[in-house]
Scaffold this active site. Sequence first.
Site, PDB file in Angstrom:
ATOM      1  N   SER A   1     -87.869  -8.355  -4.886  1.00  0.00           N
ATOM      2  CA  SER A   1     -88.599  -7.980  -3.699  1.00  0.00           C
ATOM      3  C   SER A   1     -88.305  -8.866  -2.484  1.00  0.00           C
ATOM      4  O   SER A   1     -88.636  -8.479  -1.368  1.00  0.00           O
ATOM      5  CB  SER A   1     -90.097  -8.028  -3.995  1.00  0.00           C
ATOM      6  OG  SER A   1     -90.509  -9.349  -4.269  1.00  0.00           O
TER       7      SER A   1
ATOM      8  N   LYS B   1     -90.739 -15.354   3.669  1.00  0.00           N
ATOM      9  CA  LYS B   1     -91.160 -14.052   3.154  1.00  0.00           C
ATOM     10  C   LYS B   1     -92.569 -13.712   3.647  1.00  0.00           C
ATOM     11  O   LYS B   1     -93.420 -14.594   3.761  1.00  0.00           O
ATOM     12  CB  LYS B   1     -91.111 -14.082   1.613  1.00  0.00           C
ATOM     13  CG  LYS B   1     -91.263 -12.713   0.947  1.00  0.00           C
ATOM     14  CD  LYS B   1     -91.092 -12.839  -0.575  1.00  0.00           C
ATOM     15  CE  LYS B   1     -91.234 -11.509  -1.284  1.00  0.00           C
ATOM     16  NZ  LYS B   1     -91.053 -11.620  -2.743  1.00  0.00           N
TER      17      LYS B   1
ATOM     18  N   SER C   1     -87.605 -11.567  -8.423  1.00  0.00           N
ATOM     19  CA  SER C   1     -87.618 -11.191  -7.002  1.00  0.00           C
ATOM     20  C   SER C   1     -86.904 -12.150  -6.063  1.00  0.00           C
ATOM     21  O   SER C   1     -86.696 -11.824  -4.904  1.00  0.00           O
ATOM     22  CB  SER C   1     -89.063 -11.020  -6.523  1.00  0.00           C
ATOM     23  OG  SER C   1     -89.554  -9.759  -6.896  1.00  0.00           O
TER      24      SER C   1
END
Lengths: 112, 466
Positions: free
Chosen positions: B152, B77, B176
Amino acid sequence: MISKEEVLKLAELARLKVSDAEVGQLQKDISSILDYVGQLAQQPGLTTTQRDSAGSSEEEASRAAKPHNVMRADTPRAAGDMLAGKEEALRAAFPTREGSYNVVRTIIQKDE
Amino acid sequence: MKLNELTITDASKKLASGEITSVQLTQACLDAIAARNTELNAYLEVFDDALAQAAAADARRKAGENHPLLGTPLAIKDNILIEGRRASAASKMLENYVATYDATVIKKLKEAGAVFLGRTNMDEFAMGGSNENSAFGAVKNPHDSSRVPGGSSGGSAAAVAAHLCLGALGTDTGGSVREPAAFCGVVGMKPTYGGISRSGIMAMAASLNQCGVLAKTAEDAELLFNTIAGLDALDSQTFDAGVYPKRAAQKKIGVPRALLAQGIDADVLERFEASLKKFQSQGYTLVDVDIPSAPLALAAYYIIMPAEASTDLARYDGVRYGLSLKAGDLVGDYAATRGAGFGQEVRRRIMLGTYVLSSGYYDAYYAKALAARAQLRAEYAKALTGVDVIAMPTTTSPAPKLGEKSEPLAMYLLDIFTVTANITGNPALSVPMGTVEREGKQLPVGLQFTAAHGDETGLFAAAKSL
């Protein structure tokens, strides 16, 4: 609904420039979120001292570890060892650079 | 079967036996990325040295190393630092920021010999549940490109689901990792608060936020977790193994029936009940558990999270790194930089956080949220004394359409079942529980387990039996 002035005050406190067009939308959005999260204030059982009160012994026993301070080992380290070899990479990130210096704005100004 | 479709565990065996090389495995992922990333937008950047990293892993194996992740291609990420590479948190604020050190999780993965394929798209500064808040375009759900992947960590979840990597790292502040895992049909896990070091991971609501893992199976997720977990001198919230008591398995699963009574799509509930039956057939007993304060979790979350985020994001001021705009004086510079660098949702949350922490409002919002938090922690601890894990659907419905949740509050409601574990600090995981049909497409849905603090073993054990 929170007022236009309140939105502008929040933006000032948060150091955020918001456009005039955005202010109306923010009034609406922030108000709807505050209405939702404000339900907590209507919960009579929720007292702010609650977290200090003791539960049943069963609850206490099962409750996760109590908060405690975590200290790192008190051992001497060579000055700057965390940064060793990284100085140039850190300088390269400066928005405005003069040699090894990060150029920042003058903060103290003379009163005219 | 294509190599990129292997699980980490299977690929690991093939790598160990010499049947395949990391270069072949990595190439298979790169081919899949070339074929699908334009459509999915899961990766913001694919590292041009991925094959070189793979070759180095193959060389390490030849020299006698054999960690199960040696040569495994992973996606990272975009808010996790890898030295010398860009890390933007999908924000204009950090578009050109280059990390100056490795996050602890990256250091551990490098030691294990993992290959980093690239950095994955996300909601800007991890704020969002649909990945539509990225400054660099939304991610599409691999199962239906008209739908969101969740957020997310949407890029990481989509990359795992579409076999554009074998596993991925994400971060989870209110769901997330778990919510996108559910929407994309993969396993996503958030550890106990303090379970994984956050050194080198961009802070967003520090009392809630954790690094998490995404993988195709619970076994793979456990392997990733075990590799990156543990005490770290650079994150004082991490803990030693002895902090939480070891728990013996009771083969009991708690079900909070009262929470399931309304608001969940009927077919999602059917999948959930079918999964519970499967557990019963494997000798698990179902126990009704009561968490009376659970309906307050989301409200508490949307007070605590923006309050902390408004302080965590104060560091982005354009003075030392990142976007830097000039506007007359110092305060003007800050406002111009932050106004232009942060996207709409980030600005909204910073202002909301500023509001709830303001003098005069603190007691009505923040103090109440902390009280709700304490109450939830106690209720979860009590509910978990008699069971191994608590089970519920990860989300109330499958992935929504792109643009469907345009109101902030509607978007926030996607997190309704996931935020609680962040509020209480319990470890939690989402595992696929089948699909439901929407407009002719089969969409995955997830089952969420929550375990006692420090009991990741129990969490993975339950997930592996589904």
